[in-house]
Structure formats: C-alpha cells, structure tokens
Design a protein around this motif. Structure first.
Motif, PDB file in Angstrom:
ATOM      1  N   UNK A 145      51.694  50.703  30.720  1.00 30.08           N
ATOM      2  CA  UNK A 145      50.716  49.686  30.345  1.00 30.08           C
ATOM      3  C   UNK A 145      51.015  48.409  31.123  1.00 30.08           C
ATOM      4  N   UNK A 146      50.000  47.914  31.841  1.00 30.45           N
ATOM      5  CA  UNK A 146      50.167  46.713  32.635  1.00 30.45           C
ATOM      6  C   UNK A 146      48.828  46.025  32.816  1.00 30.45           C
ATOM      7  N   UNK A 147      48.859  44.806  33.300  1.00 31.23           N
ATOM      8  CA  UNK A 147      47.625  44.061  33.556  1.00 31.23           C
ATOM      9  C   UNK A 147      46.872  44.728  34.705  1.00 31.23           C
ATOM     10  N   UNK A 148      45.557  44.808  34.568  1.00 30.12           N
ATOM     11  CA  UNK A 148      44.726  45.452  35.592  1.00 30.12           C
ATOM     12  C   UNK A 148      44.877  44.761  36.949  1.00 30.12           C
ATOM     13  N   UNK A 149      44.962  43.445  36.962  1.00 34.15           N
ATOM     14  CA  UNK A 149      45.120  42.736  38.239  1.00 34.15           C
ATOM     15  C   UNK A 149      46.447  43.081  38.915  1.00 34.15           C
ATOM     16  N   UNK A 150      47.491  43.321  38.122  1.00 24.54           N
ATOM     17  CA  UNK A 150      48.768  43.760  38.701  1.00 24.54           C
ATOM     18  C   UNK A 150      48.628  45.158  39.291  1.00 24.54           C
ATOM     19  N   UNK A 151      47.871  46.013  38.624  1.00 17.84           N
ATOM     20  CA  UNK A 151      47.621  47.360  39.129  1.00 17.84           C
ATOM     21  C   UNK A 151      46.895  47.296  40.471  1.00 17.84           C
ATOM     22  N   UNK A 152      45.900  46.445  40.559  1.00 16.04           N
ATOM     23  CA  UNK A 152      45.159  46.270  41.814  1.00 16.04           C
ATOM     24  C   UNK A 152      46.102  45.794  42.916  1.00 16.04           C
ATOM     25  N   UNK A 153      46.905  44.797  42.607  1.00 16.86           N
ATOM     26  CA  UNK A 153      47.814  44.229  43.609  1.00 16.86           C
ATOM     27  C   UNK A 153      48.845  45.250  44.086  1.00 16.86           C
ATOM     28  N   UNK A 154      49.448  45.987  43.150  1.00 18.31           N
ATOM     29  CA  UNK A 154      50.499  46.935  43.516  1.00 18.31           C
ATOM     30  C   UNK A 154      49.986  48.166  44.259  1.00 18.31           C
ATOM     31  N   UNK A 155      48.730  48.527  44.031  1.00 21.38           N
ATOM     32  CA  UNK A 155      48.157  49.677  44.732  1.00 21.38           C
ATOM     33  C   UNK A 155      47.432  49.259  46.006  1.00 21.38           C
ATOM     34  N   UNK A 156      47.223  47.954  46.179  1.00 21.17           N
ATOM     35  CA  UNK A 156      46.410  47.482  47.295  1.00 21.17           C
ATOM     36  C   UNK A 156      44.956  47.865  47.097  1.00 21.17           C
ATOM     37  N   UNK A 157      44.594  48.093  45.834  1.00 21.39           N
ATOM     38  CA  UNK A 157      43.271  48.587  45.498  1.00 21.39           C
ATOM     39  C   UNK A 157      42.232  47.505  45.303  1.00 21.39           C
ATOM     40  N   UNK A 158      41.079  47.941  44.828  1.00 25.42           N
ATOM     41  CA  UNK A 158      39.999  47.010  44.529  1.00 25.42           C
ATOM     42  C   UNK A 158      39.171  47.563  43.372  1.00 25.42           C
ATOM     43  N   UNK A 159      38.499  46.655  42.689  1.00 29.72           N
ATOM     44  CA  UNK A 159      37.607  47.055  41.608  1.00 29.72           C
ATOM     45  C   UNK A 159      36.284  47.525  42.210  1.00 29.72           C
ATOM     46  N   UNK A 160      35.689  48.542  41.586  1.00 29.51           N
ATOM     47  CA  UNK A 160      34.406  49.063  42.067  1.00 29.51           C
ATOM     48  C   UNK A 160      33.711  49.790  40.930  1.00 29.51           C
ATOM     49  N   UNK A 161      32.388  49.872  41.030  1.00 30.28           N
ATOM     50  CA  UNK A 161      31.577  50.601  40.059  1.00 30.28           C
ATOM     51  C   UNK A 161      31.535  52.060  40.508  1.00 30.28           C
ATOM     52  N   UNK A 162      32.507  52.853  40.040  1.00 30.18           N
ATOM     53  CA  UNK A 162      32.646  54.238  40.522  1.00 30.18           C
ATOM     54  C   UNK A 162      32.543  55.286  39.421  1.00 30.18           C
ATOM     55  N   UNK A 163      32.247  54.862  38.187  1.00 28.14           N
ATOM     56  CA  UNK A 163      32.109  55.832  37.106  1.00 28.14           C
ATOM     57  C   UNK A 163      30.700  56.384  37.078  1.00 28.14           C
ATOM     58  N   UNK A 164      30.590  57.655  36.739  1.00 29.00           N
ATOM     59  CA  UNK A 164      29.276  58.284  36.621  1.00 29.00           C
ATOM     60  C   UNK A 164      28.552  57.701  35.409  1.00 29.00           C
TER      61      UNK A 164
END
Length: 165
Positions: A145-164
């Motif tokens: 369990x962690x903050x979503x922004x930390x998850x984005x930073x650590x994965x080098x990821x980004x938020x996106x509308x990708x759910x069906x």
C-alpha cells in the motif's frame, strides 16, 4: 541497485525497491487460497478494501514491445485505449509465461515495482482518487500500500484512462 535485485532482508524485489527509495508504504499480507485464480479480488476481500482501490498488474504487447498496465481488480483493461496511450496501433495481453519471464514474478504476484526488465507503465487514472492504492508485492498473498503518485514516480509511469467501460 539493479532492478529486480533484492536488498538483504527484503521479501521481494518490490519491497527492496520501496525500502531503498525511502517511500512510505505498508506491507499487507493475507493467506492466499491455493487454486484461487481471481488474485486481485481475493486480495481486496481478504484485506477489507474496495476493489476500486486494489490494482492488478497486467502486461500487454505489440510486436516486440511490452508495457505494464494497472487497473482496479474489479475492472478490465481496454487494450485499445492502452495501445493508443503508448502510440501503438494495437495491443494484446502478453502470454502469462512471457509476463513472468520479463517481470521476474509469478502470475498472481506480478508487481509493477522491482521488475526484472523495466517497462512503460500506465496506471488507470482512478488511482488518483485514493490517498493510497494497493498493488501486488511480488508474490501471492502480499500487497503493498502506497500513495499513487509514488507508484507513478517509482515505475516511471503515467495516469491514463485505460479501463474498459
């Protein structure tokens, strides 16, 4: 530390990455039922969390390109939307054995953190609605369990509308 390498005392590469980064996180363990295949829903139920707050890690590919997508465990991935976000013409779910080999984790325990090979990462935008989100910790029966922004930073990821829908 190289991606996928475990720090002494860490239970998984994902935990080692979080420990090394200094990011605030909580390990949430539960007893995985052998034979259960709805891994994310099992985690949400056993940890007493909303299925919208617990995210599953899925791998997609196009030709020889691979990416990781995180969506709420009760939802489904829209591969067309994910492909568009990545600039791909199309995408399909990666074969489970390929996902295991590329990430270094077993299906049902694939974490977006500490993967053997780094991949472009998309995280469904609803992760931003929660103070914290839960993702697999690198083995069945362990979520982090962690903050979503930390998850984005650590994965080098980004938020996106990708759910069906």
């Amino acid at each position: 530390m190289a991606k996928g390498k475990k720090k002494a005392g860490a239970s998984t590469a994902a935990v080692a990455l979080l420990q090394e980064s200094g990011v605030a996180f909580t390990m949430r363990e539960y007893e995985h039922v052998q034979g259960e295949t709805q891994f994310g829903l099992e985690a949400a139920q056993k940890l007493g969390r909303s299925p919208e707050q617990v995210f599953k890690t899925l791998m997609i590919n196009h030709d020889k390109d691979f990416a990781v997508c995180l969506v709420p465990v009760a939802g489904k991935l829209n591969t067309k939307a994910a492909a568009a976000q990545l600039g791909w013409k199309s995408a399909k779910m990666a074969e489970p054995k390929v996902a295991e080999k590329r990430t270094g984790y077993v299906v049902g325990g694939i974490s977006p953190l500490g993967q053997k090979t780094a991949h472009p990462t998309l995280i469904h935008e609803t992760a931003q609605l929660f103070d914290t989100v839960l993702v697999s910790g690198g083995r069945r029966g362990l979520d982090l369990e962690l903050a979503a922004d930390d998850l984005v930073r650590l994965t080098g990821g980004s938020y996106a509308d990708i759910a069906a829908p």
